[in-house]
Structure formats: structure tokens, C-alpha cells
Write a protein that holds these residues in place. Structure first.
Motif, PDB file in Angstrom:
ATOM      1  N   GLN A 192     -22.716  -3.468  25.295  1.00 19.54           N
ATOM      2  CA  GLN A 192     -21.813  -4.601  25.128  1.00 19.54           C
ATOM      3  C   GLN A 192     -22.314  -5.563  24.052  1.00 19.54           C
ATOM      4  N   GLU A 193     -23.636  -5.755  24.001  1.00 19.29           N
ATOM      5  CA  GLU A 193     -24.191  -6.646  22.981  1.00 19.29           C
ATOM      6  C   GLU A 193     -23.982  -6.072  21.579  1.00 19.29           C
ATOM      7  N   VAL A 194     -24.159  -4.760  21.433  1.00 16.31           N
ATOM      8  CA  VAL A 194     -23.927  -4.113  20.136  1.00 16.31           C
ATOM      9  C   VAL A 194     -22.453  -4.182  19.764  1.00 16.31           C
ATOM     10  N   THR A 195     -21.581  -3.969  20.753  1.00 17.51           N
ATOM     11  CA  THR A 195     -20.140  -4.030  20.502  1.00 17.51           C
ATOM     12  C   THR A 195     -19.723  -5.413  20.030  1.00 17.51           C
ATOM     13  N   ARG A 196     -20.205  -6.440  20.723  1.00 19.90           N
ATOM     14  CA  ARG A 196     -19.859  -7.822  20.335  1.00 19.90           C
ATOM     15  C   ARG A 196     -20.338  -8.122  18.917  1.00 19.90           C
ATOM     16  N   ALA A 197     -21.533  -7.665  18.589  1.00 20.71           N
ATOM     17  CA  ALA A 197     -22.087  -7.913  17.259  1.00 20.71           C
ATOM     18  C   ALA A 197     -21.246  -7.233  16.186  1.00 20.71           C
ATOM     19  N   LYS A 198     -20.823  -6.016  16.448  1.00 24.39           N
ATOM     20  CA  LYS A 198     -20.009  -5.303  15.463  1.00 24.39           C
ATOM     21  C   LYS A 198     -18.652  -5.977  15.280  1.00 24.39           C
ATOM     22  N   LEU A 199     -18.087  -6.479  16.373  1.00 23.89           N
ATOM     23  CA  LEU A 199     -16.804  -7.176  16.274  1.00 23.89           C
ATOM     24  C   LEU A 199     -16.924  -8.465  15.462  1.00 23.89           C
ATOM     25  N   ARG A 200     -18.130  -9.033  15.440  1.00 24.98           N
ATOM     26  CA  ARG A 200     -18.374 -10.228  14.617  1.00 24.98           C
ATOM     27  C   ARG A 200     -18.663  -9.873  13.168  1.00 24.98           C
ATOM     28  N   GLY A 201     -18.769  -8.577  12.894  1.00 29.62           N
ATOM     29  CA  GLY A 201     -19.043  -8.150  11.526  1.00 29.62           C
ATOM     30  C   GLY A 201     -20.505  -7.997  11.197  1.00 29.62           C
ATOM     31  N   TYR A 202     -21.397  -8.082  12.182  1.00 25.88           N
ATOM     32  CA  TYR A 202     -22.822  -7.925  11.927  1.00 25.88           C
ATOM     33  C   TYR A 202     -23.143  -6.459  11.650  1.00 25.88           C
ATOM     34  N   GLU A 203     -24.137  -6.239  10.816  1.00 20.60           N
ATOM     35  CA  GLU A 203     -24.524  -4.867  10.469  1.00 20.60           C
ATOM     36  C   GLU A 203     -25.568  -4.372  11.471  1.00 20.60           C
ATOM     37  N   VAL A 204     -25.074  -3.833  12.574  1.00 17.96           N
ATOM     38  CA  VAL A 204     -25.903  -3.357  13.669  1.00 17.96           C
ATOM     39  C   VAL A 204     -25.571  -1.888  13.927  1.00 17.96           C
ATOM     40  N   TYR A 205     -26.613  -1.080  14.073  1.00 16.25           N
ATOM     41  CA  TYR A 205     -26.449   0.343  14.362  1.00 16.25           C
ATOM     42  C   TYR A 205     -27.229   0.671  15.632  1.00 16.25           C
ATOM     43  N   ALA A 206     -26.865   1.769  16.296  1.00 17.92           N
ATOM     44  CA  ALA A 206     -27.553   2.102  17.539  1.00 17.92           C
ATOM     45  C   ALA A 206     -27.515   3.597  17.803  1.00 17.92           C
ATOM     46  N   GLU A 207     -28.556   4.068  18.471  1.00 15.85           N
ATOM     47  CA  GLU A 207     -28.649   5.468  18.897  1.00 15.85           C
ATOM     48  C   GLU A 207     -28.785   5.530  20.405  1.00 15.85           C
ATOM     49  N   THR A 208     -28.417   6.667  20.974  1.00 14.31           N
ATOM     50  CA  THR A 208     -28.770   6.974  22.350  1.00 14.31           C
ATOM     51  C   THR A 208     -29.367   8.374  22.368  1.00 14.31           C
ATOM     52  N   CYS A 209     -29.678   8.883  23.552  1.00 10.66           N
ATOM     53  CA  CYS A 209     -30.384  10.158  23.683  1.00 10.66           C
ATOM     54  C   CYS A 209     -29.756  10.988  24.807  1.00 10.66           C
ATOM     55  N   PRO A 210     -29.912  12.315  24.769  1.00 13.04           N
ATOM     56  CA  PRO A 210     -29.322  13.163  25.806  1.00 13.04           C
ATOM     57  C   PRO A 210     -29.742  12.791  27.222  1.00 13.04           C
ATOM     58  N   GLN A 211     -30.994  12.354  27.404  1.00  8.34           N
ATOM     59  CA  GLN A 211     -31.454  12.033  28.759  1.00  8.34           C
ATOM     60  C   GLN A 211     -30.641  10.902  29.382  1.00  8.34           C
ATOM     61  N   ASP A 234     -20.670  -7.248   2.992  1.00  5.53           N
ATOM     62  CA  ASP A 234     -21.053  -7.780   4.302  1.00  5.53           C
ATOM     63  C   ASP A 234     -21.801  -9.082   4.095  1.00  5.53           C
ATOM     64  N   GLU A 235     -21.146 -10.181   4.396  1.00  5.75           N
ATOM     65  CA  GLU A 235     -21.763 -11.502   4.180  1.00  5.75           C
ATOM     66  C   GLU A 235     -22.156 -12.154   5.500  1.00  5.75           C
ATOM     67  N   ASN A 236     -21.975 -11.442   6.595  1.00  7.31           N
ATOM     68  CA  ASN A 236     -22.251 -12.027   7.900  1.00  7.31           C
ATOM     69  C   ASN A 236     -23.692 -11.800   8.353  1.00  7.31           C
ATOM     70  N   VAL A 237     -24.390 -10.842   7.731  1.00  2.57           N
ATOM     71  CA  VAL A 237     -25.777 -10.591   8.123  1.00  2.57           C
ATOM     72  C   VAL A 237     -26.655 -10.603   6.907  1.00  2.57           C
ATOM     73  N   THR A 257     -29.509 -11.414  17.233  1.00  8.73           N
ATOM     74  CA  THR A 257     -29.514 -12.801  16.769  1.00  8.73           C
ATOM     75  C   THR A 257     -30.538 -13.004  15.661  1.00  8.73           C
ATOM     76  N   LEU A 258     -31.728 -12.445  15.838  1.00  5.31           N
ATOM     77  CA  LEU A 258     -32.775 -12.569  14.825  1.00  5.31           C
ATOM     78  C   LEU A 258     -32.369 -11.879  13.530  1.00  5.31           C
ATOM     79  N   ALA A 259     -31.738 -10.718  13.639  1.00  5.87           N
ATOM     80  CA  ALA A 259     -31.294  -9.998  12.448  1.00  5.87           C
ATOM     81  C   ALA A 259     -30.231 -10.794  11.699  1.00  5.87           C
ATOM     82  N   GLN A 260     -29.328 -11.429  12.448  1.00  2.00           N
ATOM     83  CA  GLN A 260     -28.293 -12.235  11.826  1.00  2.00           C
ATOM     84  C   GLN A 260     -28.918 -13.434  11.104  1.00  2.00           C
TER      85      GLN A 260
END
Length: 467
Positions: A247-266, A464-467, A226-229
Motif C-alpha cells: 500500500q505504501e508503494v502504491t500510494r507513492a506511485k500514485l503521487r508520481g514518486y519514482e519507487v520500484y519494488a520486488e517480491t519473491c516466490p516464497q 519526473d520532477e516529484n522525486v 519519504t527519505l527518497a522523495q
């Protein structure tokens, strides 16, 4: 005189095909058949995959933590990374309270210079915010080659910034072509839950995940998006662990927000049952965010497959079990947070991602190398196999089987959280900028030759005009 790798299968994020690779100097100069020139050295790599060198975009080497420091410095940490197939690391240089960003960056340059076996760059972690720091962000992006910054929503009274500071940093990053990386946990709630557990005498390692539940990661993830938007800026979520945050990242991407994410092997391979290990062994898994209930793993694998998660990093932040982790023997909140993983990342993901069918070979390369190169200003120099790119190459033999054990790893730490895990495949030759630096699990030259990487400013998505 060049080097030709002959008979292998080239794998990039887009293609899988058989061809030879010709190296001259530090770069790849040709791909194809019958590309050998007179006096070239030919190395037969029949039956092997050729991957672009791995890029780990999240490490913590030589990081002070109170009165102690992580057990891996840049010498041991990058050696372990290289032997595991990672030829580039991006470490989090940290500005501590009262310091300028310039001072923080200079401190990390001193820690790393002349010690790195892999090529390296820095993100800049900001823990003390003011108007001068905002101005310095622009300087670091365009004069120092540091186009990414990290802020913490966790670790109250130590690293945590408030929402106003986070919003200002995001706004400044959007203006100066930078990408902000964020540790998403609600630090105020964590602090309250930790104090409550201590008052009630709940001090064993198993209480660590209970004081940092998935809900506070999901809440913080939604808040920073929300703050990034609002700031009109992109944002990168580090070490995402749970389905709620996903789910929050997925929803943001579906709205067209420029959000990226990483995870880790653990988070893909371990779960919160490890905190109940015999005796104090649960301390080995005290990391933040913590390991989650096992049902979150399938969501994360799905997030990787669908492209919701762009990268797989390690958050390598190693502390010895004896002499460091045991500082929290009587109080889990005093256990240093972090675990090793930089050496095992590629092997574990090939084994439990590619070999199980969860990831294709192309997705494996994208997640371990290409996407990080694109996000963090290194592509196409790094992250692919193409004429003109750095000759960072991993010759991977999928026929070799092994078992992960701390005794055979090169990380400077007395345990691995993946002890006993089976591994299929191994990096049998590794090239860094055209020079063979590893063969059959051993360094072929003892002198560190890693170079500092001056990275390009962050490239926004067009239109990208949404973020």
C-alpha cells in the motif's frame, strides 16, 4: 555457421508469436521464417516457448554470516540458477565495517571469477557510511559498472544504517545515476522485540515472525519512500512481503514518486503457518522479512498484475538445515536468516502464475527478466529476444510435469522450502550468449563460461520532477 531454433513460440514482455530464431556468435541476428543460412544447425523446438534468459536480481552467494558462510558459492549457485532457466544473476557484494567499497567489490570479484555458469553482475551493499564512501559510489557507477547499491534498515549493530546515512546515500545516488535498493524493516523495533521474546523464554522458530511483524515492514517502507522523495532520488524496495508495504508503494506511485519494488516466490506461495512445522523444521523458513499470513498472497499477486511490483527475485541465501540452521536450536535469533530458491523460481512462477491465470506469458517474462534488465542497466542486451540482443534463450516445454524435491535440485543445500510442490513445464534447452549450456536438466559443458556484466548507469524516468 549459425544456430536456428525452429518451430517455437517466442515470448517477450510485449509479444507472443511463432517465429524461428537465428543465432550467430553470441547474439541473436534474425527472427522470422525461412531465415536459415547454408551450414546452419537447425534445432526443432516445436511445442515449446522461447523465453529470454531469466534474470534474478537478488542473490547472496558465498556470503559470510558470523562464523559461517552461505552453503552456495558462485559455482554451485550459478549452476543451479542456469539449470532453472536463469542466465543472469545480480549478487550483493558487501562492504563490511571498516572497508572501502573498492575493497568490498574486489572481494566479490575474487569469489566469483572463473566460477560462474551464468552471467553475473554486482550490487554493492553499504554497511559503513562516510564522505569517502559517498565519493566511491560515483567511481563504482562509472568505472566499475555497478550502478546499484543496497542499504539495510534492519540487522541492528551488524548491517543497519541510520536514517541520516540512508538519506545521504539516496542523495548521492541521485547525483551519480545510481539506484538504491533497501531492505525495509525497522531494525530498532526488531531488536527490542527479539530481546523481549528471549527474556520471556520464547525461543522456538515460531517466534521469528512475531518479532518481525508486517507493521514494521510497512513503517520502514513508508519512511524510506519519504527519505527518497526528500533526496530527489529513485528507490527500489527489495523482497516486499505484505499488503501494508504494498500500500505504501502504491500510494507513492500514485503521487508520481519514482519507487520500484520486488517480491519473491516464497512470499507468493508460502505463509507463516510453516513456522509451526513439527519439531525444529520451522527453522527452514527463518528468513527476513519472514513469511506472512496467507491473506497477503492475494495482495502480492495483484501487485504483480497491476505493475506495482516490477520484479520477482529470490533473495537466494542458502544455509543447510543440518550444521547451520541448527545453530539456533535453542534460540531462534541465532538461526541464520535465509533460504534457497534460485533454481526453482522460473518453474514455480510458470506453474502458479501463468498456469493458474494469475499472470500472462508476457507478464511472466517481464517479471522474471525484462524489468530487471531495464532497471539494472542491462537492457536490451539482456531481457528480451531481439536482433542484437545476447542469445540468452530458454526453450521451455510446458508439457513436462515434475515435483520439486531437494534430492533432484542442484543447489548446494540439504532442503528446499518448496519440497513437494508440483511443477508444470521445464527448461529443456538453455543458451547463454549463443552457446547451448544445458539440455534436459543437465549441463552440456562442465566449464563455467559466465561473464561479468559491466552495467549502464541508472536511467531516470523522463520528466519526473516529484522525486
Amino acid at each position: 555457421m549459425g544456430i536456428v531454433l525452429s518451430g517455437g513460440t517466442i515470448v517477450t514482455a510485449a509479444d507472443v508469436y511463432q517465429a524461428d530464431v537465428r543465432i550467430e556468435g553470441e547474439r541473436i541476428v534474425a527472427l522470422g521464417h525461412e531465415i536459415k543460412q547454408p551450414d546452419d544447425q537447425v534445432i526443432n523446438v516445436d511445442g515449446c516457448f522461447l523465453f529470454p534468459g531469466g534474470i534474478d536480481p537478488h542473490t547472496h552467494f558465498d556470503l559470510p554470516a558470523g562464523d559461517i558462510t552461505t552453503s552456495d558459492d558462485f559455482h554451485s549457485g550459478t549452476k543451479a540458477a542456469l539449470l532453472g532457466g536463469t542466465t543472469t544473476i545480480l549478487d550483493y557484494a558487501t562492504q563490511f565495517k571498516g572497508e572501502s567499497l573498492k575493497t568490498g567489490l574486489e572481494n566479490w570479484h575474487k569469489k566469483a571469477q572463473g566460477k560462474c555458469y551464468a552471467d553475473y553482475g554486482f550490487h554493492m551493499a553499504i554497511t559503513d557510511w562516510n564522505d569517502l564512501i559517498a565519493q566511491e559510489m560515483t567511481t563504482l557507477v562509472h568505472q566499475e559498472g555497478v550502478p546499484s547499491f543496497k542499504l539495510y534498515m534492519a540487522y541492528k549493530n551488524v548491517l543497519q544504517v541510520d536514517d541520516s546515512e540512508l538519506l545521504q546515500a539516496l542523495r548521492q545516488a541521485g547525483d551519480c545515476e545510481a539506484l538504491v535498493c533497501v531492505h525495509c524493516e525497522n531494525g530498532d523495533v526488531v531488536y527490542d522485540l527479539v530481546q523481549k521474546a528471549r527474556r520471556e523464554g520464547n525461543t522456538a522458530p515460531k517466534y521469528h515472525p512475531l518479532t518481525r511483524p508486517p507493521e514494521i515492514e510497512a513503517e520502514a517502507t513508508a519512511r524510506v519512500i519519504t527519505l527518497a522523495q526528500m533526496a530527489g532520488a529513485p528507490v527500489y524496495i527489495v523482497h516486499l512481503t505484505c499488503s501494508g508495504a504494498l500500500q505504501e508503494v502504491t500510494r507513492a506511485k500514485l503521487r508520481g514518486y519514482e519507487v520500484y519494488a520486488e517480491t519473491c516466490p516464497q512470499y507468493l506461495l508460502l505463509d507463516d503457518s510453516y513456522y509451526c512445522s513439527e519439531g525444529f523444521n520451522g527453522a527452514k523458513y527463518v528468513i527476513s522479512p519472514p513469511l506472512r499470513p496467507i491473506q497477503n498472497q492475494s495482495a502480492l499477486w495483484s501487485g504483480l498484475k497491476t505493475g506495482i511490483l516490477e520484479t520477482i527475485a529470490t533473495d537466494h541465501c542458502a544455509f543447510n538445515y543440518k550444521g547451520q540452521k541448527d545453530l539456533g536450536l535453542e534460540d531462534f535469533s541465532k538461526i541464520p536468516n535465509g533460504a534457497p530458491g534460485v533454481e526453482t523460481r522460473m518453474g514455480l512462477l510458470f506453474t502458479y502464475g501463468v498456469q493458474t491465470g494469475k499472470l500472462s506469458l508476457n507478464e511472466f517474462v517481464a517479471l522474471t527478466s525484462t524489468n530487471a534488465a531495464k532497471l539494472f542497466g542491462l537492457f536490451p542486451r539482456k531481457g528480451t529476444i531481439a536482433p542484437g540482443s545476447d542469445a540468452d534463450l530458454v526453450v521451455w516445454d510446458p508439457r513436462i510435469s515434475s515435483v520439486v524435491t531437494a534430492e533432484t535440485l542442484h543447489q548446494q543445500v540439504d532442503y528446499t522450502p518448496f519440497e513437494g510442490f508440483k511443477q508444470q513445464g521445464q527448461a529443456v534447452r538453455i543458451f547463454l550468449r549463443g552457446k547451448q549450456v544445458c539440455q534436459d536438466g543437465k549441463l552440456t559443458q562442465e566449464i563455467p563460461t559466465g561473464s561479468y556484466l559491466f552495467r549502464k548507469p541508472f536511467l531516470r524516468r523522463k520528466g519526473d520532477e516529484n522525486v
